[in-house]
Design a protein around this motif. Structure first.
Motif, PDB file in Angstrom:
ATOM      1  N   ILE A  71       0.853  -1.190  -0.193  1.00  0.00           N
ATOM      2  CA  ILE A  71       0.023   0.019   0.041  1.00  0.00           C
ATOM      3  C   ILE A  71       0.939   1.223   0.050  1.00  0.00           C
ATOM      4  O   ILE A  71       0.502   2.154  -0.567  1.00  0.00           O
ATOM      5  N   TYR A  72       2.131   1.335   0.529  1.00  0.00           N
ATOM      6  CA  TYR A  72       2.979   2.327   0.820  1.00  0.00           C
ATOM      7  C   TYR A  72       3.459   2.808  -0.486  1.00  0.00           C
ATOM      8  O   TYR A  72       3.421   4.195  -0.858  1.00  0.00           O
ATOM      9  N   ALA A  73       3.552   1.946  -1.550  1.00  0.00           N
ATOM     10  CA  ALA A  73       4.129   2.244  -2.769  1.00  0.00           C
ATOM     11  C   ALA A  73       2.999   2.793  -3.839  1.00  0.00           C
ATOM     12  O   ALA A  73       3.003   3.904  -4.440  1.00  0.00           O
ATOM     13  N   VAL A  74       1.752   2.265  -3.681  1.00  0.00           N
ATOM     14  CA  VAL A  74       0.831   2.883  -4.217  1.00  0.00           C
ATOM     15  C   VAL A  74       0.237   4.174  -3.945  1.00  0.00           C
ATOM     16  O   VAL A  74      -0.084   5.114  -4.635  1.00  0.00           O
ATOM     17  N   GLY A  75      -0.055   4.356  -2.527  1.00  0.00           N
ATOM     18  CA  GLY A  75      -0.393   5.535  -2.028  1.00  0.00           C
ATOM     19  C   GLY A  75       0.603   6.933  -2.373  1.00  0.00           C
ATOM     20  O   GLY A  75       0.292   7.894  -2.930  1.00  0.00           O
ATOM     21  N   ALA A  76       1.971   6.462  -2.407  1.00  0.00           N
ATOM     22  CA  ALA A  76       3.146   7.531  -2.857  1.00  0.00           C
ATOM     23  C   ALA A  76       2.829   7.728  -4.287  1.00  0.00           C
ATOM     24  O   ALA A  76       3.048   9.052  -4.717  1.00  0.00           O
ATOM     25  N   THR A 228      -1.965   8.453   2.445  1.00  0.00           N
ATOM     26  CA  THR A 228      -0.489   7.968   2.333  1.00  0.00           C
ATOM     27  C   THR A 228       0.050   7.367   3.548  1.00  0.00           C
ATOM     28  O   THR A 228       0.372   6.168   3.541  1.00  0.00           O
ATOM     29  N   VAL A 229       0.215   8.142   4.805  1.00  0.00           N
ATOM     30  CA  VAL A 229       0.648   7.701   5.994  1.00  0.00           C
ATOM     31  C   VAL A 229      -0.041   6.778   6.594  1.00  0.00           C
ATOM     32  O   VAL A 229       0.438   5.492   6.968  1.00  0.00           O
ATOM     33  N   GLY A 230      -1.396   6.943   6.882  1.00  0.00           N
ATOM     34  CA  GLY A 230      -2.032   5.642   7.495  1.00  0.00           C
ATOM     35  C   GLY A 230      -2.198   4.250   6.819  1.00  0.00           C
ATOM     36  O   GLY A 230      -1.934   3.507   7.462  1.00  0.00           O
ATOM     37  N   PRO A 231      -2.816   4.656   5.540  1.00  0.00           N
ATOM     38  CA  PRO A 231      -2.778   3.377   4.990  1.00  0.00           C
ATOM     39  C   PRO A 231      -1.310   2.407   4.913  1.00  0.00           C
ATOM     40  O   PRO A 231      -1.465   1.446   4.995  1.00  0.00           O
ATOM     41  N   ALA A 232      -0.274   3.342   4.682  1.00  0.00           N
ATOM     42  CA  ALA A 232       1.125   2.552   4.618  1.00  0.00           C
ATOM     43  C   ALA A 232       1.145   1.819   5.933  1.00  0.00           C
ATOM     44  O   ALA A 232       1.820   0.776   5.917  1.00  0.00           O
ATOM     45  N   LEU A 233       0.994   2.566   7.051  1.00  0.00           N
ATOM     46  CA  LEU A 233       1.198   1.769   8.286  1.00  0.00           C
ATOM     47  C   LEU A 233       0.117   0.513   8.452  1.00  0.00           C
ATOM     48  O   LEU A 233       0.848  -0.400   9.060  1.00  0.00           O
ATOM     49  N   LEU A 239      -0.983  -6.086   7.114  1.00  0.00           N
ATOM     50  CA  LEU A 239      -1.238  -7.082   6.027  1.00  0.00           C
ATOM     51  C   LEU A 239       0.222  -7.538   5.720  1.00  0.00           C
ATOM     52  O   LEU A 239      -0.021  -8.474   4.684  1.00  0.00           O
ATOM     53  N   GLY A 240       1.167  -7.204   6.136  1.00  0.00           N
ATOM     54  CA  GLY A 240       2.467  -7.997   6.128  1.00  0.00           C
ATOM     55  C   GLY A 240       3.164  -7.185   4.770  1.00  0.00           C
ATOM     56  O   GLY A 240       4.167  -7.780   4.213  1.00  0.00           O
ATOM     57  N   ASP A 241       2.865  -5.905   4.484  1.00  0.00           N
ATOM     58  CA  ASP A 241       3.802  -5.431   3.225  1.00  0.00           C
ATOM     59  C   ASP A 241       5.083  -5.155   3.815  1.00  0.00           C
ATOM     60  O   ASP A 241       5.496  -4.889   4.963  1.00  0.00           O
ATOM     61  N   GLY A 242       6.060  -5.645   2.829  1.00  0.00           N
ATOM     62  CA  GLY A 242       7.357  -5.270   3.050  1.00  0.00           C
ATOM     63  C   GLY A 242       8.097  -4.803   1.851  1.00  0.00           C
ATOM     64  O   GLY A 242       7.710  -4.322   1.134  1.00  0.00           O
ATOM     65  N   THR A 243       9.662  -4.848   2.088  1.00  0.00           N
ATOM     66  CA  THR A 243      10.592  -4.655   1.038  1.00  0.00           C
ATOM     67  C   THR A 243      11.221  -5.594   0.562  1.00  0.00           C
ATOM     68  O   THR A 243      11.232  -6.789   1.201  1.00  0.00           O
ATOM     69  N   PRO A 245      14.822  -7.570   0.512  1.00  0.00           N
ATOM     70  CA  PRO A 245      15.656  -7.701   1.656  1.00  0.00           C
ATOM     71  C   PRO A 245      16.685  -6.881   1.448  1.00  0.00           C
ATOM     72  O   PRO A 245      17.528  -6.461   0.479  1.00  0.00           O
ATOM     73  N   GLY A 246      16.966  -6.044   2.698  1.00  0.00           N
ATOM     74  CA  GLY A 246      17.717  -5.040   3.114  1.00  0.00           C
ATOM     75  C   GLY A 246      17.584  -3.675   2.519  1.00  0.00           C
ATOM     76  O   GLY A 246      18.468  -3.001   2.608  1.00  0.00           O
ATOM     77  N   LEU A 247      16.255  -3.706   2.032  1.00  0.00           N
ATOM     78  CA  LEU A 247      16.163  -2.205   1.232  1.00  0.00           C
ATOM     79  C   LEU A 247      15.010  -1.236   2.088  1.00  0.00           C
ATOM     80  O   LEU A 247      14.548  -0.536   1.297  1.00  0.00           O
ATOM     81  N   GLY A 248      14.895  -1.869   3.385  1.00  0.00           N
ATOM     82  CA  GLY A 248      13.789  -1.054   3.869  1.00  0.00           C
ATOM     83  C   GLY A 248      14.145   0.263   4.123  1.00  0.00           C
ATOM     84  O   GLY A 248      13.306   1.220   4.049  1.00  0.00           O
ATOM     85  N   TRP A 249      15.220   0.965   4.376  1.00  0.00           N
ATOM     86  CA  TRP A 249      15.858   2.195   4.219  1.00  0.00           C
ATOM     87  C   TRP A 249      15.758   2.938   3.232  1.00  0.00           C
ATOM     88  O   TRP A 249      14.962   3.980   3.073  1.00  0.00           O
ATOM     89  N   LEU A 250      15.734   2.023   2.128  1.00  0.00           N
ATOM     90  CA  LEU A 250      15.399   2.768   0.600  1.00  0.00           C
ATOM     91  C   LEU A 250      13.995   3.028   0.503  1.00  0.00           C
ATOM     92  O   LEU A 250      13.535   4.027  -0.174  1.00  0.00           O
ATOM     93  N   ALA A 251      13.276   2.087   0.788  1.00  0.00           N
ATOM     94  CA  ALA A 251      11.651   2.293   0.842  1.00  0.00           C
ATOM     95  C   ALA A 251      11.327   3.468   1.532  1.00  0.00           C
ATOM     96  O   ALA A 251      10.650   4.299   1.075  1.00  0.00           O
ATOM     97  N   ALA A 252      11.697   3.578   2.907  1.00  0.00           N
ATOM     98  CA  ALA A 252      11.478   4.640   3.861  1.00  0.00           C
ATOM     99  C   ALA A 252      11.709   5.920   3.240  1.00  0.00           C
ATOM    100  O   ALA A 252      10.934   6.878   3.446  1.00  0.00           O
ATOM    101  N   GLY A 253      13.071   5.802   2.689  1.00  0.00           N
ATOM    102  CA  GLY A 253      13.457   7.152   2.148  1.00  0.00           C
ATOM    103  C   GLY A 253      12.662   7.628   0.909  1.00  0.00           C
ATOM    104  O   GLY A 253      12.212   9.080   0.747  1.00  0.00           O
ATOM    105  N   GLY A 254      12.322   6.518  -0.201  1.00  0.00           N
ATOM    106  CA  GLY A 254      11.704   7.149  -1.311  1.00  0.00           C
ATOM    107  C   GLY A 254      10.212   7.484  -0.928  1.00  0.00           C
ATOM    108  O   GLY A 254       9.574   8.297  -1.494  1.00  0.00           O
ATOM    109  N   PHE A 255       9.638   6.893   0.092  1.00  0.00           N
ATOM    110  CA  PHE A 255       8.188   7.187   0.434  1.00  0.00           C
ATOM    111  C   PHE A 255       8.253   8.600   0.956  1.00  0.00           C
ATOM    112  O   PHE A 255       7.394   9.466   0.776  1.00  0.00           O
ATOM    113  N   ALA A 256       8.978   8.820   1.917  1.00  0.00           N
ATOM    114  CA  ALA A 256       9.135  10.010   2.422  1.00  0.00           C
ATOM    115  C   ALA A 256       9.736  11.099   1.474  1.00  0.00           C
ATOM    116  O   ALA A 256       9.028  12.468   1.411  1.00  0.00           O
ATOM    117  N   VAL A 257      10.496  11.219   0.378  1.00  0.00           N
ATOM    118  CA  VAL A 257      10.881  11.907  -0.524  1.00  0.00           C
ATOM    119  C   VAL A 257       9.713  12.202  -1.452  1.00  0.00           C
ATOM    120  O   VAL A 257       9.134  13.574  -2.046  1.00  0.00           O
TER     121      VAL A 257
END
Length: 285
Positions: A71-76, A228-233, A239-243, A245-257
């Protein structure tokens, strides 16, 4: 991700086409009040009808994206429709974008690129048993909240209504993920389906009220944050949305940007008026 970006392009372009049609259909004698016949005049124009068709296509693409992406990717990506509106308005409405706004468009694109690299597949956890029932309850709460904040002063009212609209759109996003069986009988028994309908209706109602009665920029900024923020959380926690492996920081940064860039373009929540004399100059040339 292609579907999510396609939905953003559809929604962003539709906003400009509908704005052009509505302004062409407006009559000088109607003044600043509500013109009941405006919609009837607007739907006679191909631009307005094309905008409605793009809205329909965008919704279908949004549903497909929500069934395959976190959801976080679609919302952004949907928030990035403001960047599309800004670019299209600069062409069709002769709206002049500042250097900072062009940079914001680039920032949105960079954030979406980061998300595309880092996003994993959609989560497969069903979430708590009460979550489908929470969707229509949340949509009803959005409506009640909108009625309550309608008496606030203009600036906080626009922000509160925009946030409420964003939460309503967020209910739609989460509800789409919760619906497993789309057969008519199953939909009638699924509370998430009612949450989708109520959430979408409430969101459009509150957003329309916010844009009519307050600052477009303030209302749109609230909507972007709410959707964006509420549905992403909810997607990550329940619901088990993830990134990848090892790229959680990039997803969080991309979402914020991406969200930050969209907020910088919030004035395009409703396509702005054309630059004074811009069209006249074009016709004269």
């Amino acid at each position: 991700m292609i579907c999510a970006l396609g939905a953003a392009v559809c929604f962003g372009t539709a906003s400009v086409l509908q704005a052009v049609a509505a302004r062409a259909a407006a009559r000088p004698e109607s003044g600043a009040g509500v013109d009941p016949a405006l919609l009837l005049r607007a739907v006679r124009q191909w631009r307005y009808v094309a905008g409605l068709a793009l809205d329909g296509c965008g919704f279908v693409l949004q549903v497909v994206a929500l069934r395959t992406l976190p959801i976080y990717a679609v919302g952004a990506a949907l928030a990035a429709s403001l960047a599309v509106t800004a670019v299209v308005a600069s062409r069709l409405l002769a709206v002049r974008l500042s250097a900072a706004e062009w940079r914001a468009v680039a920032v949105v694109c960079a954030g979406l690129g980061m998300l595309a690299l880092a996003s994993g597949a959609e989560g497969h956890r069903p979430g708590p048993d009460a979550l489908p029932w929470a969707m229509p309850a949340a949509a009803l709460g959005v409506l009640l909240t909108g009625a309550a904040v309608g008496r606030l002063p203009p600036r906080p009212r626009a922000l509160a209504l925009g946030l409420g609209a964003g939460f309503g759109f967020g209910v739609v996003e989460v509800s789409v993920r919760l619906i497993d069986d789309v057969s008519p009988g199953a939909l009638l028994r699924d509370p998430a389906a009612y949450g989708l309908l109520l959430g979408g209706g409430a969101a459009f109602l509150l957003l329309t009220s916010a844009l009519q009665r307050g600052s477009v920029t303030t209302a749109t900024a609230g909507m972007v944050l709410g959707e964006t923020v509420g549905p992403a959380l909810a997607g990550v926690v329940w619901l088990g949305d993830g990134t990848r492996p090892g790229l959680g920081w990039l997803a969080a940064g991309g979402f914020a940007v991406a969200v930050a860039g969209s907020l910088a373009l919030a004035r395009f929540g409703e396509a702005p008026e054309p630059e004074p004399g811009a069209r006249d100059g074009q016709h004269a040339s």
